[in-house]
Design a protein around this motif. Sequence first.
Motif, short mmCIF file in Angstrom:
data_model
loop_
_atom_site.label_atom_id
_atom_site.label_comp_id
_atom_site.label_asym_id
_atom_site.label_seq_id
_atom_site.Cartn_x
_atom_site.Cartn_y
_atom_site.Cartn_z
N ALA A 61 0.83 -1.21 0.00
CA ALA A 61 0.00 0.00 0.00
C ALA A 61 0.86 1.26 0.00
O ALA A 61 0.53 2.26 -0.66
CB ALA A 61 -0.94 0.00 1.21
N GLU A 62 1.97 1.21 0.71
CA GLU A 62 2.90 2.34 0.74
C GLU A 62 3.51 2.59 -0.64
O GLU A 62 3.60 3.72 -1.11
CB GLU A 62 4.00 2.07 1.76
N ILE A 63 3.92 1.51 -1.29
CA ILE A 63 4.46 1.61 -2.65
C ILE A 63 3.41 2.19 -3.59
O ILE A 63 3.69 3.08 -4.41
CB ILE A 63 4.92 0.22 -3.15
N LEU A 64 2.18 1.69 -3.47
CA LEU A 64 1.11 2.14 -4.36
C LEU A 64 0.71 3.58 -4.09
O LEU A 64 0.30 4.30 -5.01
CB LEU A 64 -0.10 1.22 -4.23
N LEU A 94 -6.33 -3.72 -0.03
CA LEU A 94 -5.29 -4.25 0.86
C LEU A 94 -5.47 -3.80 2.31
O LEU A 94 -4.70 -4.19 3.18
CB LEU A 94 -3.91 -3.82 0.35
N GLY A 95 -6.48 -2.96 2.55
CA GLY A 95 -6.73 -2.47 3.89
C GLY A 95 -6.13 -1.11 4.17
O GLY A 95 -6.23 -0.58 5.28
N GLY A 96 -5.50 -0.52 3.15
CA GLY A 96 -4.90 0.79 3.31
C GLY A 96 -5.88 1.91 3.06
O GLY A 96 -7.06 1.68 2.78
N VAL A 97 -5.39 3.12 3.15
CA VAL A 97 -6.21 4.31 2.94
C VAL A 97 -5.61 5.13 1.80
O VAL A 97 -4.59 5.80 1.99
CB VAL A 97 -6.28 5.18 4.23
N PRO A 98 -6.19 5.07 0.60
CA PRO A 98 -5.65 5.86 -0.50
C PRO A 98 -5.88 7.36 -0.25
O PRO A 98 -6.97 7.77 0.13
CB PRO A 98 -6.45 5.38 -1.71
N ALA A 110 10.35 0.33 -10.92
CA ALA A 110 10.92 0.04 -9.61
C ALA A 110 9.86 -0.54 -8.68
O ALA A 110 10.12 -1.48 -7.92
CB ALA A 110 11.53 1.30 -9.01
N ALA A 111 8.64 0.02 -8.75
CA ALA A 111 7.53 -0.50 -7.93
C ALA A 111 7.17 -1.92 -8.36
O ALA A 111 6.89 -2.78 -7.52
CB ALA A 111 6.32 0.42 -8.06
N MET A 112 7.19 -2.16 -9.65
CA MET A 112 6.90 -3.51 -10.16
C MET A 112 7.90 -4.51 -9.58
O MET A 112 7.52 -5.59 -9.11
CB MET A 112 6.98 -3.50 -11.69
N LYS A 113 9.18 -4.16 -9.60
CA LYS A 113 10.20 -5.06 -9.07
C LYS A 113 10.05 -5.24 -7.56
O LYS A 113 10.26 -6.34 -7.03
CB LYS A 113 11.59 -4.52 -9.40
N ALA A 114 9.68 -4.17 -6.87
CA ALA A 114 9.54 -4.23 -5.41
C ALA A 114 8.40 -5.13 -4.97
O ALA A 114 8.40 -5.65 -3.85
CB ALA A 114 9.35 -2.83 -4.85
N THR A 115 7.40 -5.31 -5.84
CA THR A 115 6.25 -6.14 -5.48
C THR A 115 6.42 -7.60 -5.89
O THR A 115 5.55 -8.43 -5.65
CB THR A 115 4.95 -5.59 -6.12
#
Length: 200
Positions: free
Chosen positions: A25-28, A82-86, A129-134
């Motif tokens: 969620a942080e990455i997104l 994911l339970g996060g807050v956008p 980079a986000a793709m690789k991190a996930t």
Amino acid sequence: MTATEQAAAPHTVPGMHRQDAARVAEILQERLHSLNDLALTLKHVHWNVVGPHFIAVHEMLDPQVDAVREMTDTTAERIATLGGVPVGTPGAIVAGRTWDDYGVGRADAVAHLGALDLVYAGVIEDHRAAMKATDDLDLVTQDMLIGQLARLEQFQWFVRAHLESGGGRLSTSGARTLEEAAERAERAAGGSDGSGGSNG
């Protein structure tokens, strides 16, 4: 703990650890800021292009705006899933931004495309980079990012087609700032009025 973290749901999707979901969620959230900013920037360019290529670029950008806005919605909904807050408020976008604001105003279409080439490059690099991190965290999110990358890379190709010579050289090659890219693109195109085309 921030207000956003406190408001997050105490659960996530089945089969995923809450800590992993929070990291995704942080990455997104970073990608959401970037996509929101990109949608606004594309619309700004849509309103401010001038010159002989005006209508072609003006009409090329609206489908890109629509697609990027859809990406923001999908990204925000994935954060919530994911339970996060956008968070999509203007203040949050500015506070979370790690890049400079778009500084080209009324300008020749080719100048704007030169600057947009750098904008897309930055968004795509960070998305990759986000793709690789996930990769080890959440393949569902990674699949979403891969789909977005395919569209973003296609849009950059559309932009670069206006900046590329027959030999494949980009007029913006080596530019480090949006203003420099805009000036190089306009210079390579012969300029529309000799004024440089940007407002800084």
